[in-house]
Design a protein around this motif. Sequence first.
Motif, PDB file in Angstrom:
ATOM      1  N   LEU A   4       0.848  -1.184   0.000  1.00  0.00           N
ATOM      2  CA  LEU A   4       0.000   0.000   0.000  1.00  0.00           C
ATOM      3  C   LEU A   4       0.887   1.237   0.000  1.00  0.00           C
ATOM      4  O   LEU A   4       1.596   1.510   0.977  1.00  0.00           O
ATOM      5  N   TYR A   5       0.864   1.954  -1.100  1.00  0.00           N
ATOM      6  CA  TYR A   5       1.600   3.213  -1.214  1.00  0.00           C
ATOM      7  C   TYR A   5       0.702   4.295  -0.627  1.00  0.00           C
ATOM      8  O   TYR A   5      -0.369   4.592  -1.167  1.00  0.00           O
ATOM      9  N   ILE A  55      -1.781   0.577  -4.946  1.00  0.00           N
ATOM     10  CA  ILE A  55      -1.456  -0.737  -4.390  1.00  0.00           C
ATOM     11  C   ILE A  55      -0.769  -1.597  -5.440  1.00  0.00           C
ATOM     12  O   ILE A  55      -0.934  -1.380  -6.649  1.00  0.00           O
ATOM     13  N   VAL A  56      -0.037  -2.571  -4.953  1.00  0.00           N
ATOM     14  CA  VAL A  56       0.440  -3.681  -5.780  1.00  0.00           C
ATOM     15  C   VAL A  56       0.029  -4.951  -5.063  1.00  0.00           C
ATOM     16  O   VAL A  56       0.430  -5.190  -3.921  1.00  0.00           O
ATOM     17  N   ILE A  67      -0.649  -7.282  -9.715  1.00  0.00           N
ATOM     18  CA  ILE A  67      -1.535  -6.269 -10.282  1.00  0.00           C
ATOM     19  C   ILE A  67      -1.333  -4.977  -9.509  1.00  0.00           C
ATOM     20  O   ILE A  67      -1.383  -4.973  -8.277  1.00  0.00           O
ATOM     21  N   SER A  68      -1.108  -3.882 -10.234  1.00  0.00           N
ATOM     22  CA  SER A  68      -0.978  -2.574  -9.592  1.00  0.00           C
ATOM     23  C   SER A  68      -2.181  -1.720  -9.961  1.00  0.00           C
ATOM     24  O   SER A  68      -2.728  -1.822 -11.064  1.00  0.00           O
ATOM     25  N   GLY A  73     -11.076   4.720  -5.489  1.00  0.00           N
ATOM     26  CA  GLY A  73     -12.315   4.015  -5.790  1.00  0.00           C
ATOM     27  C   GLY A  73     -12.067   2.713  -6.522  1.00  0.00           C
ATOM     28  O   GLY A  73     -12.696   1.684  -6.222  1.00  0.00           O
ATOM     29  N   ALA A  74     -11.153   2.733  -7.483  1.00  0.00           N
ATOM     30  CA  ALA A  74     -10.807   1.510  -8.211  1.00  0.00           C
ATOM     31  C   ALA A  74     -10.182   0.482  -7.270  1.00  0.00           C
ATOM     32  O   ALA A  74     -10.443  -0.721  -7.384  1.00  0.00           O
ATOM     33  N   ILE A  75      -9.373   0.961  -6.338  1.00  0.00           N
ATOM     34  CA  ILE A  75      -8.745   0.060  -5.366  1.00  0.00           C
ATOM     35  C   ILE A  75      -9.799  -0.611  -4.495  1.00  0.00           C
ATOM     36  O   ILE A  75      -9.753  -1.831  -4.272  1.00  0.00           O
ATOM     37  N   LEU A  76     -10.765   0.160  -4.007  1.00  0.00           N
ATOM     38  CA  LEU A  76     -11.806  -0.423  -3.162  1.00  0.00           C
ATOM     39  C   LEU A  76     -12.629  -1.452  -3.926  1.00  0.00           C
ATOM     40  O   LEU A  76     -12.942  -2.529  -3.395  1.00  0.00           O
TER      41      LEU A  76
END
Length: 234
Positions: A4-5, A55-56, A67-68, A73-76
């Motif tokens: 998590l960046y 994220i990665v 997957i990065s 919103g896309a991460i959630l």
Amino acid sequence: MIDLYYWGTPNGLKARLFLEEAGLEYRIVPINIGKGEQFAPEFLKIAPNNRIPAIVDHAPSSGGEPISLFESGAILLYLAEKIGRFIPSEIRGRADVVQWLFWQMSGLGPMAGQNGHFNVYAPEKVPYAIDRYIKETARLYGVLDRRLADREFIAGEYSIADIACYPWIVPHVAHKQNLDDFANLKRWFETIRARPATVRSYAETADAYAPSSTPMSEESRKILFGQSAAPKQA
């Protein structure tokens, strides 16, 4: 393992809050946005918009290469689908969660963010802008308050819609909002604040929009708010 960046902004805290709720193994990679670390070439390969979070996922459910992702919103959405939690599988429930996630991304976050900018960070006070964004933030609080009048959480069950919205309500004092004016929203807010995952996520995390006794340096101001279309030299 998920990298998590991260920096402790409302958008960064969305991703951290999900990971804590899900119990997924993750590692924080700090990105100090006040020092310009978001412009490092290795970070831009993951997040070309030079914003946190990103994220990665080193163990995607489909297998194969990591997957990065950038954009909170896309991460959630990705993480909820990865573990099959915090978003319904049936079409109506899923649509309900997604529309409120998009509402946060397009409305609550940007408007509250501008509110915070002009109230806290702007080098000069602009009354029109301050009034504009305080009122729009209050309007959005009202939308959410009405939504919560007959349900515990935004889409019924606790979901990524709640996880997305909560960090943007945390700075309500800096954003000149009084939760006592929004009884349903206040009840929802206190419920989420007491969740163990929320407590862990916010441990030792300062309110990003709280007024600071240490003024922002001009260098940090230029890094955060002085960007243009011209590429920044690494």
